[in-house]
Motif scaffolding. Structure first.
Motif, PDB file in Angstrom:
ATOM      1  N   LEU A 141       0.826  -1.119   0.003  1.00 46.98           N
ATOM      2  CA  LEU A 141       0.019   0.022   0.033  1.00 46.98           C
ATOM      3  C   LEU A 141       1.067   1.274   0.014  1.00 46.98           C
ATOM      4  CD1 LEU A 141      -2.828  -1.007   2.515  1.00 46.98           C
ATOM      5  CD2 LEU A 141      -2.830  -1.175  -0.053  1.00 46.98           C
ATOM      6  N   THR A 142       2.131   1.125   0.532  1.00 49.02           N
ATOM      7  CA  THR A 142       3.025   2.460   0.700  1.00 49.02           C
ATOM      8  C   THR A 142       4.286   2.214  -0.087  1.00 49.02           C
ATOM      9  OG1 THR A 142       3.641   1.972   2.947  1.00 49.02           O
ATOM     10  CG2 THR A 142       1.584   3.211   2.568  1.00 49.02           C
ATOM     11  N   VAL A 143       4.967   3.131  -0.198  1.00 42.62           N
ATOM     12  CA  VAL A 143       6.466   2.886  -0.584  1.00 42.62           C
ATOM     13  C   VAL A 143       7.283   2.301   0.894  1.00 42.62           C
ATOM     14  CG1 VAL A 143       8.595   4.140  -1.187  1.00 42.62           C
ATOM     15  CG2 VAL A 143       6.178   4.823  -2.298  1.00 42.62           C
ATOM     16  N   GLN A 144       6.864   2.944   2.159  1.00 41.92           N
ATOM     17  CA  GLN A 144       7.736   2.293   3.314  1.00 41.92           C
ATOM     18  C   GLN A 144       7.348   0.642   3.292  1.00 41.92           C
ATOM     19  OE1 GLN A 144       9.495   4.421   5.388  1.00 41.92           O
ATOM     20  NE2 GLN A 144      10.096   2.576   5.851  1.00 41.92           N
ATOM     21  N   GLU A 145       5.993   0.264   3.038  1.00 41.09           N
ATOM     22  CA  GLU A 145       6.117  -1.053   3.156  1.00 41.09           C
ATOM     23  C   GLU A 145       7.051  -1.853   2.380  1.00 41.09           C
ATOM     24  OE1 GLU A 145       1.967  -2.422   2.725  1.00 41.09           O
ATOM     25  OE2 GLU A 145       1.262  -1.435   4.287  1.00 41.09           O
ATOM     26  N   LEU A 146       6.996  -1.392   1.084  1.00 40.60           N
ATOM     27  CA  LEU A 146       7.847  -2.004   0.302  1.00 40.60           C
ATOM     28  C   LEU A 146       9.210  -1.804   0.638  1.00 40.60           C
ATOM     29  CD1 LEU A 146       8.495  -3.168  -2.694  1.00 40.60           C
ATOM     30  CD2 LEU A 146       8.579  -0.835  -3.427  1.00 40.60           C
ATOM     31  N   ALA A 147       9.617  -0.745   1.148  1.00 42.91           N
ATOM     32  CA  ALA A 147      11.179  -0.286   1.525  1.00 42.91           C
ATOM     33  C   ALA A 147      11.502  -1.356   2.660  1.00 42.91           C
ATOM     34  CB  ALA A 147      11.185   1.065   2.222  1.00 42.91           C
ATOM     35  N   ASP A 148      10.376  -1.498   3.597  1.00 44.27           N
ATOM     36  CA  ASP A 148      10.669  -2.536   4.690  1.00 44.27           C
ATOM     37  C   ASP A 148      10.956  -3.863   4.249  1.00 44.27           C
ATOM     38  OD1 ASP A 148      10.368  -0.299   6.400  1.00 44.27           O
ATOM     39  OD2 ASP A 148       8.369  -0.810   7.126  1.00 44.27           O
ATOM     40  N   ALA A 149      10.211  -4.322   3.081  1.00 42.62           N
ATOM     41  CA  ALA A 149       9.964  -5.708   2.594  1.00 42.62           C
ATOM     42  C   ALA A 149      11.588  -5.860   1.982  1.00 42.62           C
ATOM     43  CB  ALA A 149       9.072  -5.871   1.631  1.00 42.62           C
ATOM     44  N   GLY A 150      11.930  -4.940   1.285  1.00 37.84           N
ATOM     45  CA  GLY A 150      13.127  -5.113   0.584  1.00 37.84           C
ATOM     46  C   GLY A 150      14.516  -4.625   1.412  1.00 37.84           C
ATOM     47  N   CYS A 151      14.345  -4.171   2.863  1.00 38.16           N
ATOM     48  CA  CYS A 151      15.429  -3.736   3.528  1.00 38.16           C
ATOM     49  C   CYS A 151      16.324  -2.570   3.030  1.00 38.16           C
ATOM     50  CB  CYS A 151      16.339  -5.112   3.896  1.00 38.16           C
ATOM     51  SG  CYS A 151      15.784  -6.437   4.373  1.00 38.16           S
ATOM     52  N   MET A 152      15.453  -1.580   2.477  1.00 38.95           N
ATOM     53  CA  MET A 152      16.130  -0.433   1.920  1.00 38.95           C
ATOM     54  C   MET A 152      15.292   0.755   2.641  1.00 38.95           C
ATOM     55  SD  MET A 152      14.541  -0.619  -1.937  1.00 38.95           S
ATOM     56  CE  MET A 152      13.938  -2.334  -1.900  1.00 38.95           C
ATOM     57  N   SER A 153      15.981   1.972   2.256  1.00 37.80           N
ATOM     58  CA  SER A 153      15.385   3.173   2.559  1.00 37.80           C
ATOM     59  C   SER A 153      14.083   3.429   1.618  1.00 37.80           C
ATOM     60  CB  SER A 153      16.512   4.382   2.438  1.00 37.80           C
ATOM     61  OG  SER A 153      16.549   4.644   1.227  1.00 37.80           O
ATOM     62  N   ARG A 154      13.300   4.350   2.370  1.00 33.90           N
ATOM     63  CA  ARG A 154      12.254   4.673   1.416  1.00 33.90           C
ATOM     64  C   ARG A 154      12.470   5.571   0.370  1.00 33.90           C
ATOM     65  NH1 ARG A 154       7.912   8.768   4.427  1.00 33.90           N
ATOM     66  NH2 ARG A 154       9.515  10.048   3.533  1.00 33.90           N
ATOM     67  N   ASP A 155      13.430   6.204   0.498  1.00 42.18           N
ATOM     68  CA  ASP A 155      13.791   7.149  -0.650  1.00 42.18           C
ATOM     69  C   ASP A 155      14.546   6.068  -1.811  1.00 42.18           C
ATOM     70  OD1 ASP A 155      14.706   9.754  -1.962  1.00 42.18           O
ATOM     71  OD2 ASP A 155      16.929   8.897  -1.573  1.00 42.18           O
ATOM     72  N   ARG A 156      15.124   5.148  -1.517  1.00 43.27           N
ATOM     73  CA  ARG A 156      15.752   4.298  -2.451  1.00 43.27           C
ATOM     74  C   ARG A 156      14.646   3.506  -3.289  1.00 43.27           C
ATOM     75  NH1 ARG A 156      19.251   1.726  -5.058  1.00 43.27           N
ATOM     76  NH2 ARG A 156      19.298  -0.442  -5.493  1.00 43.27           N
ATOM     77  N   ALA A 157      13.584   3.051  -2.265  1.00 48.61           N
ATOM     78  CA  ALA A 157      12.561   2.314  -2.793  1.00 48.61           C
ATOM     79  C   ALA A 157      11.723   3.131  -3.941  1.00 48.61           C
ATOM     80  CB  ALA A 157      11.373   1.715  -1.799  1.00 48.61           C
ATOM     81  N   TRP A 158      11.490   4.353  -3.610  1.00 44.28           N
ATOM     82  CA  TRP A 158      10.750   5.522  -4.511  1.00 44.28           C
ATOM     83  C   TRP A 158      11.625   5.760  -5.813  1.00 44.28           C
ATOM     84  CZ3 TRP A 158       6.367   6.920  -5.267  1.00 44.28           C
ATOM     85  CH2 TRP A 158       5.873   7.985  -5.922  1.00 44.28           C
ATOM     86  N   ARG A 159      12.875   5.613  -5.450  1.00 45.56           N
ATOM     87  CA  ARG A 159      13.592   5.928  -7.009  1.00 45.56           C
ATOM     88  C   ARG A 159      13.626   4.991  -7.789  1.00 45.56           C
ATOM     89  NH1 ARG A 159      17.206  10.462  -6.543  1.00 45.56           N
ATOM     90  NH2 ARG A 159      17.363  11.524  -4.396  1.00 45.56           N
ATOM     91  N   CYS A 160      13.727   3.619  -7.168  1.00 50.34           N
ATOM     92  CA  CYS A 160      13.452   2.263  -7.989  1.00 50.34           C
ATOM     93  C   CYS A 160      12.137   2.194  -8.548  1.00 50.34           C
ATOM     94  CB  CYS A 160      13.638   1.239  -7.059  1.00 50.34           C
ATOM     95  SG  CYS A 160      15.582   0.836  -6.463  1.00 50.34           S
ATOM     96  N   LEU A 161      11.058   2.786  -8.007  1.00 50.58           N
ATOM     97  CA  LEU A 161       9.703   2.631  -8.559  1.00 50.58           C
ATOM     98  C   LEU A 161       9.804   3.840  -9.502  1.00 50.58           C
ATOM     99  CD1 LEU A 161       7.506   2.457  -5.366  1.00 50.58           C
ATOM    100  CD2 LEU A 161       7.863   0.637  -7.048  1.00 50.58           C
ATOM    101  N   LYS A 162      10.072   4.775  -9.473  1.00 51.45           N
ATOM    102  CA  LYS A 162      10.188   6.076 -10.368  1.00 51.45           C
ATOM    103  C   LYS A 162      10.966   5.651 -11.822  1.00 51.45           C
ATOM    104  CE  LYS A 162      10.845   9.773  -9.086  1.00 51.45           C
ATOM    105  NZ  LYS A 162      11.221  11.140  -8.392  1.00 51.45           N
ATOM    106  N   GLY A 163      11.946   4.432 -11.476  1.00 48.70           N
ATOM    107  CA  GLY A 163      12.998   4.095 -12.754  1.00 48.70           C
ATOM    108  C   GLY A 163      14.320   4.725 -12.521  1.00 48.70           C
ATOM    109  N   GLU A 164      14.502   5.676 -11.446  1.00 46.00           N
ATOM    110  CA  GLU A 164      15.873   6.365 -11.475  1.00 46.00           C
ATOM    111  C   GLU A 164      16.813   5.356 -10.974  1.00 46.00           C
ATOM    112  OE1 GLU A 164      15.157   9.540  -8.772  1.00 46.00           O
ATOM    113  OE2 GLU A 164      13.726  10.608 -10.193  1.00 46.00           O
TER     114      GLU A 164
END
Length: 90
Positions: A16-39
């Motif tokens: 539901l949130t980028v933070q949930e994804l970040a927690d699942a992938g053991c990464m920061s929320r910023d990194r998860a967001w950049r990966c989702l955006k394709g950066e």
């Protein structure tokens, strides 16, 4: 922030949130967001951790399936073929 992405649209179905994804992938929320955006690209360890998190939550009933017959097989394949499974449309 919602975990919806034009690069990985199927991930929004499981997180539901980028933070949930970040927690699942053991990464920061910023990194998860950049990966989702394709950066940035997810690392292989992050991809495996995310796929394993989805599989575990699926089996424990925390998330419901979409009713597709091959959904469990797709989730298991995602550990090795993350981009192939999650880059397609939801």
């Amino acid at each position: 922030m919602r975990a919806h992405s034009s690069v990985y649209p199927s991930l929004g179905r499981y997180f539901l949130t980028v933070q949930e994804l970040a927690d699942a992938g053991c990464m920061s929320r910023d990194r998860a967001w950049r990966c989702l955006k394709g950066e940035r690209e997810f690392k292989e360890t992050e991809k495996t951790a995310i796929a394993n998190n989805i599989i575990a939550r699926f089996y424990t009933g925390e998330i419901e399936g979409t009713g597709k017959a091959n959904e469990v097989e797709d989730l298991i394949k995602a550990r090795d073929n993350f981009d192939e499974i999650f880059r397609r449309t939801a």
